[in-house]
Design an enzyme around this catalytic site. Structure first.
Site, PDB file in Angstrom:
ATOM      1  N   LYS A   1      -6.542  -4.748  -3.133  1.00 53.98           N
ATOM      2  CA  LYS A   1      -7.132  -5.537  -2.043  1.00 53.98           C
ATOM      3  C   LYS A   1      -8.160  -4.685  -1.295  1.00 53.98           C
ATOM      4  O   LYS A   1      -7.869  -3.544  -0.917  1.00 53.98           O
ATOM      5  CB  LYS A   1      -6.033  -6.034  -1.096  1.00 53.98           C
ATOM      6  CG  LYS A   1      -5.217  -4.930  -0.425  1.00 53.98           C
ATOM      7  CD  LYS A   1      -4.176  -5.558   0.489  1.00 53.98           C
ATOM      8  CE  LYS A   1      -3.402  -4.553   1.301  1.00 53.98           C
ATOM      9  NZ  LYS A   1      -4.183  -3.636   2.119  1.00 53.98           N
TER      10      LYS A   1
ATOM     11  N   ASP B   1       0.801  -1.239   0.000  1.00 54.51           N
ATOM     12  CA  ASP B   1       0.000   0.000   0.000  1.00 54.51           C
ATOM     13  C   ASP B   1       0.831   1.285   0.000  1.00 54.51           C
ATOM     14  O   ASP B   1       0.485   2.259   0.688  1.00 54.51           O
ATOM     15  CB  ASP B   1      -0.970  -0.005   1.193  1.00 54.51           C
ATOM     16  CG  ASP B   1      -1.932  -1.185   1.158  1.00 54.51           C
ATOM     17  OD1 ASP B   1      -1.890  -1.965   0.198  1.00 54.51           O
ATOM     18  OD2 ASP B   1      -2.734  -1.325   2.106  1.00 54.51           O
TER      19      ASP B   1
ATOM     20  N   CYS C   1      -2.012  -2.656   7.713  1.00 50.67           N
ATOM     21  CA  CYS C   1      -2.001  -3.559   6.557  1.00 50.67           C
ATOM     22  C   CYS C   1      -0.770  -4.458   6.481  1.00 50.67           C
ATOM     23  O   CYS C   1      -0.858  -5.588   5.989  1.00 50.67           O
ATOM     24  CB  CYS C   1      -2.178  -2.756   5.280  1.00 50.67           C
ATOM     25  SG  CYS C   1      -3.855  -2.092   5.144  1.00 50.67           S
TER      26      CYS C   1
HETATM   27  N1  TIU Z   1      -2.631   0.212   4.347  1.00 50.52           N
HETATM   28  C1  TIU Z   1      -3.069   0.387   5.600  1.00 50.52           C
HETATM   29  O1  TIU Z   1      -2.333   0.176   6.546  1.00 50.52           O
HETATM   30  N2  TIU Z   1      -4.361   0.880   5.759  1.00 50.52           N
HETATM   31  C2  TIU Z   1      -4.755   1.672   6.810  1.00 50.52           C
HETATM   32  O2  TIU Z   1      -5.914   2.038   6.896  1.00 50.52           O
HETATM   33  N3  TIU Z   1      -3.788   2.039   7.705  1.00 50.52           N
HETATM   34  C3  TIU Z   1      -3.940   2.897   8.763  1.00 50.52           C
HETATM   35  O3  TIU Z   1      -2.986   3.008   9.547  1.00 50.52           O
HETATM   36  N4  TIU Z   1      -5.048   3.592   8.893  1.00 50.52           N
END
Ligand code: TIU
Length: 223
Positions: free
Chosen positions: A129, A24, A162
Site C-alpha cells: 500500500k 506493516d 497506519c
Molecule cells: N505503518 C505506519 O504506521 N507508517 C508510518 O509512517 N508510521 C509512523 O509512525 N511513522
C-alpha cells in the site's frame, strides 16, 4: 464467536467472515536502519509486540481464518509517492533513498520485507500500500468482499498512523473492526493509549479493542 472482554462491549464475529489484518510488520519500521529510524524514532519499542502477534497469528491460522498482511511500499520509480509525502519533515533519509536495508520504503527491498517471525505463508493476502491506510490505492476492499469478509481483527504498527488510518477506512466501508491491544505499538506510548481510547469511545465509534488472550480464549472455546 464472542469476545466478552472486548471494549466498549462484547464483540461477535463469525470465523468465515473475519480476517486477521497485520499492518506493516516490516523491517522498515521494526529494525534499526529503516524508515522508522530515519524519522528520528526509537524503533526498539516495537519489537515487544512480536511474541503476542505471532501467537495470535498462529492461533488464527490453526483455526483456518483468513490472514491479510500489509506493507507500506512504493514502486521503485516512486510514481505512487506524492512529493508531499516524500518531502515532508527532515528525515536522515527520504523515501527512495539508499539505506542500510536497501531503498527506504520501496517494494522488494530487504527493509520492505515482513519480519521473519510473522512472514506470510501460502494462501495469505499480501497488500503493498502506498498510503497509510490499507484501502487507499489498493484492491483490498474487493478482495475482502469476494470472500464475504465483514469483520476485521487488527494488529501491527504504528497504532496511531497506519493502523488507526486503516481502521477508520474500514469503518467507513462497513467493517466491524477490533484492535488487538498487545499486538500493536507506537513509537509514542501516549499516542497508543490515546488511540485505543478514541477507537472505542462513543460506543465503538471506530471499533473495539481487546487483549489478544481474549481472542485466543474465544478460539479455544470454539473448538
Ligand atoms: N505503518 C505506519 O504506521 N507508517 C508510518 O509512517 N508510521 C509512523 O509512525 N511513522
Amino acid at each position: 464467536m464472542r469476545i466478552e472482554e472486548a471494549n466498549p462491549f462484547a464483540y461477535e464475529f463469525a470465523l468465515a467472515r473475519t480476517a486477521l489484518v497485520l499492518i506493516d510488520m516490516q523491517r522498515d519500521f521494526i529494525e534499526p536502519g529503516g524508515f522508522g529510524e530515519t524519522l528520528g524514532n526509537d524503533v526498539s519499542l516495537l519489537e515487544a509486540i512480536v511474541p503476542a502477534t505471532k501467537a495470535a497469528l498462529q492461533a488464527w491460522r490453526n483455526a483456518g481464518g483468513l490472514v491479510v498482511h500489509t506493507r507500506e511500499a512504493h514502486s521503485p520509480d516512486l510514481s505512487d509517492c506524492p512529493p508531499a509525502k516524500r518531502n515532508r519533515g527532515n528525515p536522515t533519509l527520504r523515501i527512495g533513498d539508499e539505506g542500510p536495508m536497501g531503498r527506504i520504503l520501496v517494494a522488494g527491498e530487504p527493509g520492505n520485507q515482513i519480519i521473519d517471525a510473522l512472514a506470510p505463508v501460502d494462501g495469505e493476502i499480501v497488500i503493498d500500500k502506498p498510503g497509510k491506510g490499507m484501502f487507499h490505492a489498493t484492491s483490498l476492499h474487493e478482495l475482502l468482499q469476494q470472500r464475504g469478509i465483514t469483520h476485521l481483527l487488527f494488529g501491527g504498527v504504528t497504532t496511531e498512523v497506519c493502523v488507526q488510518t486503516s481502521m477508520r477506512e474500514a469503518n467507513d466501508r462497513g467493517y466491524d473492526s477490533l484492535l488487538l491491544e498487545d499486538c500493536t505499538e507506537s513509537y509514542f506510548p501516549a499516542f497508543k493509549a490515546a488511540t485505543l481510547d478514541m477507537i472505542r469511545a462513543q460506543g465503538a465509534i471506530v471499533g473495539w479493542t481487546a487483549p489478544s488472550a481474549a481472542l485466543l480464549a474465544a478460539l479455544n472455546n470454539a473448538t
